[in-house]
Design a protein around this motif. Structure first.
Motif, PDB file in Angstrom:
ATOM      1  N   UNK A  15      79.847  63.327 -43.580  1.00  0.00           N
ATOM      2  CA  UNK A  15      79.898  62.970 -42.164  1.00  0.00           C
ATOM      3  C   UNK A  15      81.192  62.204 -41.917  1.00  0.00           C
ATOM      4  N   UNK A  16      82.171  62.899 -41.414  1.00  0.00           N
ATOM      5  CA  UNK A  16      83.517  62.336 -41.225  1.00  0.00           C
ATOM      6  C   UNK A  16      83.566  61.188 -40.213  1.00  0.00           C
ATOM      7  N   UNK A  17      82.651  61.159 -39.262  1.00  0.00           N
ATOM      8  CA  UNK A  17      82.728  60.204 -38.160  1.00  0.00           C
ATOM      9  C   UNK A  17      82.174  58.819 -38.480  1.00  0.00           C
ATOM     10  N   UNK A  18      81.398  58.677 -39.523  1.00  0.00           N
ATOM     11  CA  UNK A  18      80.741  57.404 -39.792  1.00  0.00           C
ATOM     12  C   UNK A  18      81.549  56.467 -40.689  1.00  0.00           C
ATOM     13  N   UNK A  19      82.466  56.983 -41.458  1.00  0.00           N
ATOM     14  CA  UNK A  19      83.186  56.164 -42.436  1.00  0.00           C
ATOM     15  C   UNK A  19      84.415  55.492 -41.829  1.00  0.00           C
ATOM     16  N   UNK A  20      84.703  54.318 -42.331  1.00  0.00           N
ATOM     17  CA  UNK A  20      85.947  53.618 -42.017  1.00  0.00           C
ATOM     18  C   UNK A  20      86.826  53.775 -43.248  1.00  0.00           C
ATOM     19  N   UNK A  21      87.825  54.616 -43.137  1.00  0.00           N
ATOM     20  CA  UNK A  21      88.679  54.929 -44.291  1.00  0.00           C
ATOM     21  C   UNK A  21      89.977  54.132 -44.176  1.00  0.00           C
ATOM     22  N   UNK A  22      90.123  53.174 -45.076  1.00  0.00           N
ATOM     23  CA  UNK A  22      91.333  52.357 -45.146  1.00  0.00           C
ATOM     24  C   UNK A  22      91.849  52.410 -46.581  1.00  0.00           C
ATOM     25  N   UNK A  23      93.100  52.009 -46.795  1.00  0.00           N
ATOM     26  CA  UNK A  23      93.613  51.977 -48.171  1.00  0.00           C
ATOM     27  C   UNK A  23      92.759  51.102 -49.090  1.00  0.00           C
ATOM     28  N   UNK A  24      92.318  49.965 -48.589  1.00  0.00           N
ATOM     29  CA  UNK A  24      91.519  49.044 -49.405  1.00  0.00           C
ATOM     30  C   UNK A  24      90.170  49.662 -49.796  1.00  0.00           C
ATOM     31  N   UNK A  25      89.496  50.309 -48.844  1.00  0.00           N
ATOM     32  CA  UNK A  25      88.214  50.948 -49.154  1.00  0.00           C
ATOM     33  C   UNK A  25      88.397  52.136 -50.099  1.00  0.00           C
ATOM     34  N   UNK A  69      92.348  59.582 -68.495  1.00  0.00           N
ATOM     35  CA  UNK A  69      91.035  60.219 -68.662  1.00  0.00           C
ATOM     36  C   UNK A  69      89.930  59.409 -68.008  1.00  0.00           C
ATOM     37  N   UNK A  70      89.997  58.100 -68.126  1.00  0.00           N
ATOM     38  CA  UNK A  70      88.985  57.247 -67.484  1.00  0.00           C
ATOM     39  C   UNK A  70      89.080  57.323 -65.966  1.00  0.00           C
ATOM     40  N   UNK A  71      90.297  57.294 -65.455  1.00  0.00           N
ATOM     41  CA  UNK A  71      90.486  57.355 -64.000  1.00  0.00           C
ATOM     42  C   UNK A  71      89.984  58.688 -63.460  1.00  0.00           C
ATOM     43  N   UNK A  72      90.370  59.785 -64.098  1.00  0.00           N
ATOM     44  CA  UNK A  72      89.930  61.116 -63.644  1.00  0.00           C
ATOM     45  C   UNK A  72      88.401  61.204 -63.673  1.00  0.00           C
ATOM     46  N   UNK A  73      87.802  60.702 -64.723  1.00  0.00           N
ATOM     47  CA  UNK A  73      86.332  60.716 -64.823  1.00  0.00           C
ATOM     48  C   UNK A  73      85.704  59.870 -63.728  1.00  0.00           C
ATOM     49  N   UNK A  74      86.223  58.673 -63.531  1.00  0.00           N
ATOM     50  CA  UNK A  74      85.669  57.767 -62.514  1.00  0.00           C
ATOM     51  C   UNK A  74      85.779  58.380 -61.122  1.00  0.00           C
ATOM     52  N   UNK A  75      86.899  59.018 -60.818  1.00  0.00           N
ATOM     53  CA  UNK A  75      87.084  59.648 -59.506  1.00  0.00           C
ATOM     54  C   UNK A  75      86.101  60.801 -59.336  1.00  0.00           C
ATOM     55  N   UNK A  76      85.939  61.596 -60.368  1.00  0.00           N
ATOM     56  CA  UNK A  76      85.035  62.747 -60.312  1.00  0.00           C
ATOM     57  C   UNK A  76      83.585  62.328 -60.105  1.00  0.00           C
ATOM     58  N   UNK A  77      83.200  61.185 -60.633  1.00  0.00           N
ATOM     59  CA  UNK A  77      81.807  60.742 -60.573  1.00  0.00           C
ATOM     60  C   UNK A  77      81.429  60.024 -59.274  1.00  0.00           C
ATOM     61  N   UNK A  78      82.371  59.786 -58.387  1.00  0.00           N
ATOM     62  CA  UNK A  78      82.065  59.115 -57.120  1.00  0.00           C
ATOM     63  C   UNK A  78      81.263  60.070 -56.236  1.00  0.00           C
ATOM     64  N   UNK A  79      80.115  59.612 -55.784  1.00  0.00           N
ATOM     65  CA  UNK A  79      79.252  60.457 -54.950  1.00  0.00           C
ATOM     66  C   UNK A  79      78.985  59.902 -53.566  1.00  0.00           C
ATOM     67  N   UNK A  80      79.377  58.632 -53.346  1.00  0.00           N
ATOM     68  CA  UNK A  80      79.149  58.005 -52.047  1.00  0.00           C
ATOM     69  C   UNK A  80      80.353  57.157 -51.664  1.00  0.00           C
ATOM     70  N   UNK A  81      80.670  57.177 -50.383  1.00  0.00           N
ATOM     71  CA  UNK A  81      81.705  56.326 -49.815  1.00  0.00           C
ATOM     72  C   UNK A  81      81.070  55.659 -48.609  1.00  0.00           C
ATOM     73  N   UNK A  82      80.886  54.340 -48.668  1.00  0.00           N
ATOM     74  CA  UNK A  82      80.216  53.583 -47.608  1.00  0.00           C
ATOM     75  C   UNK A  82      78.845  54.197 -47.295  1.00  0.00           C
TER      76      UNK A  82
END
Length: 100
Positions: A15-25, A69-82
């Motif tokens: 849902x593109x409209x609900x998130x506040x996307x900033x560099x910090x987030x 390798x850790x960064x790529x794995x961590x990014x891949x495993x993200x399933x929620x943003x806010x």
């Protein structure tokens, strides 16, 4: 001196409209994933946001090569943003500086 890898990372939200996307987030989401899965955050991995585009929900992130390798794995495993279902896409990676 450490060598670095640059990643072009894009955020895709259900849902593109609900998130506040900033560099910090954006960076915070990656750091939270690192913390949750590997018990470490930016200070140990030298994670740096180089460029950010709010409209495209994209960033260029720089990380030490030894932690890629850790960064790529961590990014891949993200399933929620806010609390919104999402996924991150690593569009490119390079030892050279990247641009959108």
């Amino acid at each position: 001196m450490s060598s670095y890898i640059h990643l072009d990372v894009e955020l895709k939200l259900r849902d593109e409209n609900k998130a506040i996307v900033t560099p910090a987030y954006f960076l915070g989401s990656i750091e939270d994933s690192l913390q949750n899965f590997f018990g470490e955050i930016g200070g140990q991995t030298d994670l740096e946001l180089i460029k950010f585009d709010k409209g495209q929900k994209r960033a260029i992130v720089r990380v030490q090569e030894e932690f890629i390798l850790r960064i790529r794995s961590a990014i891949t495993l993200i399933g929620y943003f806010q609390d919104i279902p999402c996924h991150f896409i690593i569009k490119k990676s390079s030892k050279e500086k990247l641009d959108f």
